[in-house]
Design a protein around this motif. Structure first.
Motif, mmCIF file in Angstrom:
data_model
loop_
_atom_site.group_PDB
_atom_site.id
_atom_site.type_symbol
_atom_site.label_atom_id
_atom_site.label_comp_id
_atom_site.label_asym_id
_atom_site.label_seq_id
_atom_site.Cartn_x
_atom_site.Cartn_y
_atom_site.Cartn_z
ATOM 1 N N ILE A 210 64.427 32.516 61.085
ATOM 2 C CA ILE A 210 63.182 32.519 60.314
ATOM 3 C C ILE A 210 63.121 31.260 59.452
ATOM 4 C CG2 ILE A 210 63.145 35.036 60.323
ATOM 5 C CD1 ILE A 210 63.817 34.958 57.328
ATOM 6 N N TYR A 211 61.894 30.788 59.255
ATOM 7 C CA TYR A 211 61.664 29.559 58.499
ATOM 8 C C TYR A 211 60.850 29.909 57.250
ATOM 9 C CZ TYR A 211 63.046 27.206 62.823
ATOM 10 O OH TYR A 211 63.721 26.783 63.938
ATOM 11 N N PRO A 212 61.471 29.937 56.075
ATOM 12 C CA PRO A 212 60.730 30.266 54.861
ATOM 13 C C PRO A 212 59.788 29.132 54.479
ATOM 14 C CG PRO A 212 62.961 29.588 54.303
ATOM 15 C CD PRO A 212 62.892 29.639 55.809
ATOM 16 N N PHE A 213 58.587 29.482 53.977
ATOM 17 C CA PHE A 213 57.677 28.415 53.553
ATOM 18 C C PHE A 213 56.965 28.719 52.236
ATOM 19 C CE2 PHE A 213 55.033 31.018 56.387
ATOM 20 C CZ PHE A 213 53.847 31.141 55.687
ATOM 21 N N TYR A 215 56.842 31.516 48.529
ATOM 22 C CA TYR A 215 57.399 32.636 47.779
ATOM 23 C C TYR A 215 56.452 33.018 46.652
ATOM 24 C CZ TYR A 215 58.598 29.800 43.674
ATOM 25 O OH TYR A 215 58.523 29.016 42.547
ATOM 26 N N SER A 230 68.687 32.263 49.612
ATOM 27 C CA SER A 230 69.332 32.592 50.882
ATOM 28 C C SER A 230 70.809 32.214 50.742
ATOM 29 C CB SER A 230 68.684 31.846 52.051
ATOM 30 O OG SER A 230 68.858 30.450 51.926
ATOM 31 N N LEU A 244 65.548 29.430 47.002
ATOM 32 C CA LEU A 244 64.270 29.475 47.709
ATOM 33 C C LEU A 244 63.093 29.301 46.759
ATOM 34 C CD1 LEU A 244 65.063 32.469 50.074
ATOM 35 C CD2 LEU A 244 64.819 30.073 50.746
ATOM 36 N N ARG A 261 63.516 24.761 52.733
ATOM 37 C CA ARG A 261 62.919 25.292 53.964
ATOM 38 C C ARG A 261 63.914 25.386 55.105
ATOM 39 N NH1 ARG A 261 56.687 23.546 54.696
ATOM 40 N NH2 ARG A 261 56.999 25.105 56.322
ATOM 41 N N PRO A 263 66.259 26.862 57.845
ATOM 42 C CA PRO A 263 66.121 28.150 58.531
ATOM 43 C C PRO A 263 67.194 29.146 58.095
ATOM 44 C CG PRO A 263 66.924 26.455 60.031
ATOM 45 C CD PRO A 263 66.521 25.758 58.784
ATOM 46 N N LEU A 300 58.949 36.772 50.030
ATOM 47 C CA LEU A 300 59.265 35.589 50.825
ATOM 48 C C LEU A 300 58.395 35.582 52.067
ATOM 49 C CD1 LEU A 300 61.093 33.088 51.161
ATOM 50 C CD2 LEU A 300 62.607 34.526 52.549
ATOM 51 N N TYR A 302 57.467 33.700 55.595
ATOM 52 C CA TYR A 302 58.212 32.904 56.567
ATOM 53 C C TYR A 302 57.471 32.918 57.897
ATOM 54 C CZ TYR A 302 59.569 37.354 58.623
ATOM 55 O OH TYR A 302 59.514 38.590 59.228
ATOM 56 N N TYR A 303 57.948 32.098 58.820
ATOM 57 C CA TYR A 303 57.425 32.179 60.183
ATOM 58 C C TYR A 303 58.571 32.099 61.182
ATOM 59 C CZ TYR A 303 57.842 27.029 60.500
ATOM 60 O OH TYR A 303 58.309 25.742 60.507
#
Length: 342
Positions: A210-213, A215, A230, A244, A261, A263, A300, A302-303
């Motif tokens: 997962i890719y956080p973008f 919050y 993370s 994050l 960002r 992963p 959070l 994410y994508y």
């Protein structure tokens, strides 16, 4: 297209065309309260919309149509099945109802397949997702309904109604990166006249990257700092904490870009801490939905690329006095950083 007690998404009226960074056609759908009358303090109301079942749609942005002097906060849920198909209902499941004689049905936002899609408070601004990122709803997904929940902290004057809500920005163009939201939350009790840490941590157990973008933080009045991390562990058993996001939760409670960002993969952990200051309060404060209670939430967003979002939607612990990071086999805890805005 027939619907019972509700509008259908997409509606065939009031389309507004805008452009997402991918230059696909983006439309706006108004999801608003149907002129409701909050007849008591601390009332939670929900209203649903049915997604047509023969198409997939991709939500790529959220434009609030609310002010903090009217709505304490809003949550947007994706549901497989809503709490009810009434036009609106009392969805304050944790609150003690003061109006058992109310004609409103009482139900949770979702009875099955609950997903948090978006959250708003304190006059947060519009959120547009990154290029090629969207929340998939409708055909091929568990999200068949979208439910708007609004917390009204104060009773309205007689004959005054409200239609606060959101404009959902969406497209029918498939997006290569599907968005999801993880809610890190904490229960427990804050003792009087103390500074208390409310903490949670959970492992990622699914074989996904997962890719956080983005919050978002949320507390009530006692929150001073909310931070999220993370955590990866090396072969020597040393934990590496990546920040994050961190924020004063009493500022605008919108989604902000994450600090890191990188992963997050299977085996990593997610953690959050809320620093609560009750030094001016002479009573214990429990976690709950009203202004007299507290909350500790770190959202959070994410994508995933060419994959589906995590099945895990929530990461919660009992909180103080039962749970702390220090008793959860974590090391190298960044105590000062996690509770300071420096």
């Amino acid at each position: 297209m027939a619907c019972i007690h509700m509008l259908c998404f997409p509606i065939l009226l009031t389309f507004v065309f805008i452009f997402h960074p991918t230059y696909c056609e983006v439309k706006k759908f108004p999801l608003m309260m149907p002129n409701v009358y909050p007849d008591r303090d601390e009332l939670y109301l929900c209203t649903p919309v049915r997604v047509v079942n023969d198409k997939s749609f991709y939500i790529v942005g959220f434009e609030p149509n609310a002010t903090m002097n009217v709505a304490h906060h809003m949550l947007l849920f994706g549901c497989k099945t809503p709490g009810t198909t009434d036009e609106y209902w009392d969805c304050g499941e944790m609150a003690i109802s003061e109006s058992d004689s109310s004609t409103l049905k009482k139900a949770r936002p979702c009875t099955d397949g609950s997903h948090v899609l978006y959250a708003w408070a304190r006059n947060a601004k519009t959120l547009e997702l990154p290029e090629d990122v969207g929340f998939q709803v409708g055909k091929g997904t568990e999200i068949q309904y979208i439910v708007l929940q609004i917390h009204y902290s104060k009773k309205f004057p007689d004959k005054v109604t409200d239609n606060s809500g959101l404009f959902l920005m969406y497209t029918e163009e498939p997006q290569s990166k599907l968005a999801g939201v993880l809610l890190l939350g904490v229960g427990g009790i804050i003792p009087p006249r103390t500074v208390t840490y409310m903490e949670t941590a959970c492992a990622i157990e699914e074989d996904k990257m997962i890719y956080p973008f983005a919050y978002r933080t949320h507390t009530h009045s006692l929150g001073r700092v909310v931070s999220g991390y993370s955590i990866s562990r090396d072969r020597r058993g040393q934990d590496h904490w990546r920040l994050l996001g961190k924020r004063d939760p009493l500022t605008a409670q919108m989604f902000y870009p994450v600090f890191d960002r990188a992963p997050i993969i299977k085996g990593d952990r997610l953690a959050a801490r809320c620093t609560m200051d009750s030094r001016e309060r002479n009573r214990p404060t429990q976690v709950g939905p009203t202004n007299n209670d507290e909350m500790c939430n770190f959202y959070l967003m994410y994508y995933v690329e060419n994959d589906t979002p995590l099945e895990m939607k929530y990461c919660t612990t009992e909180g103080p006095p039962y749970y702390h990071w220090s008793n959860d086999n974590l090391n190298s805890i960044p105590d000062r950083e996690a509770s300071s805005l420096d």
